[in-house]
Design a protein around this motif. Sequence first.
Motif, mmCIF file in Angstrom:
data_model
loop_
_atom_site.group_PDB
_atom_site.id
_atom_site.type_symbol
_atom_site.label_atom_id
_atom_site.label_comp_id
_atom_site.label_asym_id
_atom_site.label_seq_id
_atom_site.Cartn_x
_atom_site.Cartn_y
_atom_site.Cartn_z
ATOM 1 N N ILE A 81 0.425 9.748 -1.910
ATOM 2 C CA ILE A 81 1.429 8.908 -1.832
ATOM 3 C C ILE A 81 2.380 9.173 -0.678
ATOM 4 O O ILE A 81 2.728 10.243 -0.477
ATOM 5 N N ASN A 82 2.758 7.870 0.037
ATOM 6 C CA ASN A 82 3.306 7.873 1.012
ATOM 7 C C ASN A 82 4.955 7.926 0.583
ATOM 8 O O ASN A 82 5.686 8.439 1.166
ATOM 9 N N ASP A 83 5.338 7.091 -0.509
ATOM 10 C CA ASP A 83 6.677 7.027 -0.724
ATOM 11 C C ASP A 83 6.973 7.483 -2.332
ATOM 12 O O ASP A 83 6.546 6.740 -3.173
ATOM 13 N N PRO A 84 7.240 8.619 -2.757
ATOM 14 C CA PRO A 84 7.304 9.101 -4.080
ATOM 15 C C PRO A 84 8.271 8.143 -4.919
ATOM 16 O O PRO A 84 8.491 8.252 -6.097
ATOM 17 N N ALA A 120 0.837 -1.274 0.020
ATOM 18 C CA ALA A 120 -0.030 -0.061 0.097
ATOM 19 C C ALA A 120 1.022 1.305 0.137
ATOM 20 O O ALA A 120 1.757 1.312 1.041
ATOM 21 N N ASN A 121 0.511 2.196 -0.913
ATOM 22 C CA ASN A 121 1.537 3.386 -1.091
ATOM 23 C C ASN A 121 0.344 4.674 -1.101
ATOM 24 O O ASN A 121 0.898 5.853 -1.067
ATOM 25 N N ILE A 122 -0.771 4.198 -1.334
ATOM 26 C CA ILE A 122 -1.819 5.570 -1.368
ATOM 27 C C ILE A 122 -2.351 5.434 -0.019
ATOM 28 O O ILE A 122 -3.351 4.627 0.342
ATOM 29 N N LEU A 123 -2.006 6.225 0.909
ATOM 30 C CA LEU A 123 -2.286 6.228 2.216
ATOM 31 C C LEU A 123 -3.125 7.540 2.567
ATOM 32 O O LEU A 123 -2.841 8.165 3.502
ATOM 33 N N ILE A 124 -4.095 7.736 2.073
ATOM 34 C CA ILE A 124 -5.130 8.957 2.239
ATOM 35 C C ILE A 124 -5.880 8.437 3.352
ATOM 36 O O ILE A 124 -6.392 7.317 3.388
ATOM 37 N N GLU A 125 -6.403 9.534 3.987
ATOM 38 C CA GLU A 125 -7.360 9.390 5.282
ATOM 39 C C GLU A 125 -8.826 8.803 4.602
ATOM 40 O O GLU A 125 -9.636 8.366 5.341
ATOM 41 N N LYS A 126 -9.233 9.597 3.623
ATOM 42 C CA LYS A 126 -10.671 9.370 3.097
ATOM 43 C C LYS A 126 -10.549 8.076 2.283
ATOM 44 O O LYS A 126 -9.565 7.693 2.064
ATOM 45 N N PRO A 127 -11.641 7.315 2.064
ATOM 46 C CA PRO A 127 -11.869 6.135 1.256
ATOM 47 C C PRO A 127 -11.337 6.470 0.048
ATOM 48 O O PRO A 127 -10.696 5.445 -0.646
ATOM 49 N N ASP A 128 -11.529 7.418 -0.697
ATOM 50 C CA ASP A 128 -10.992 7.956 -2.109
ATOM 51 C C ASP A 128 -10.956 9.279 -2.178
ATOM 52 O O ASP A 128 -11.615 10.165 -1.563
ATOM 53 N N THR A 129 -10.011 9.444 -2.994
ATOM 54 C CA THR A 129 -9.713 11.014 -3.156
ATOM 55 C C THR A 129 -9.566 11.000 -4.786
ATOM 56 O O THR A 129 -9.115 10.431 -5.531
ATOM 57 N N ALA A 130 -10.364 12.389 -5.253
ATOM 58 C CA ALA A 130 -10.308 12.572 -6.583
ATOM 59 C C ALA A 130 -9.098 13.453 -6.957
ATOM 60 O O ALA A 130 -8.672 14.408 -6.071
#
Length: 344
Positions: free
Chosen positions: A64-67, A32-42
């Motif tokens: 993204i957590n790790d570019p 997992a590298n998409i570590l956003i707080e919301k369920p999905d983000t536009a």
Amino acid sequence: MKKRNIFILALVISSVLLTSFSFYFYQMFFGANILIEKPDTAIIIEYGDGFDEVRNKFYDANIINDPISFSFVSKTMGYQELVKPGLYYLRSGMSNIAAVRMLRAGDQQPVRITFNNVRLKSELAQKITDNTGIDPQAFEKLLSDDDFLADYGVNTENVMTLFLPNTYEVYWTIKAEELFAKMAEEHKKFWTADRVNKAKAIDLTPTEVSVLASIVQAESIKNEERPIIAGLYLNRLQRNIALQADPTLVFALGDFTIQRVLNEHKRVQSPYNTYLNRGLPPGPINLPSISSIDAVLNYESHDYIYMCAKEDFSGYHRFAKTLVQHNKNAALFQKALNDRRIFR
């Protein structure tokens, strides 16, 4: 014995390193590298964005957590040379490989456009292009291009009749010409055989129905009154009486702050002045809603030819068959305007 121990140690170290590197590479691709707080983000990738802009946009927005791993996977999968504009939804917990596959394929999500309460082309262009990558001025230019509009059977005066206020789904990357074509197709779907036949029954084209519906809509905020008002104006059209619709004067003057139409307003030189010109104006004075269009097609049959706003400012109207009765109704409303000191 010593050589054997060294060999075993080297083998163990190699195995550990191989396992570590394998795990690291697995994590880069599948962790997992998409570590956003919301369920999905536009996220919107603009026209002209290169990979560096995309990566920095994602990182700056804490998507993204790790570019570094995102860049590596993107390079490996050839995404750095295949950046596609659009609006994309990134899910929390998404891996680099899943995100890059989606972005590389251009698998964007549709957006919603909504437009209503529109009088002018500039207002329509602004509202209809909201949530898309279209420049509002580019769309407004189409609305004023007679050569372009001719292919759709409209002109710069009546082009607004093609647009039915509603909510539609399109892609962010839709072009201005494509959006126009979509609206024309929605208009075509709306005008079913039943609606076309009702228009013919009152001797109007679909375009003329929309023009009349725009006046009916401007006259009353009360949906239940609109079929009555439509019937009134149809009576005037059939008897060749000037419509004398005050909202057309306001539109002709371009001053939508006017609350009281005066005699001086009735002298404005404009094809939209329905006091000086008989029949319908050359185009709509707003974008009529579907309910307003249907109010014209399903008008109420009666003998009214006059109307005046009620003096209680309720939004309702008094209707009359004779000028004598209308003058009485108008006197009540004029007095109410004076009492409220509304002189313009």
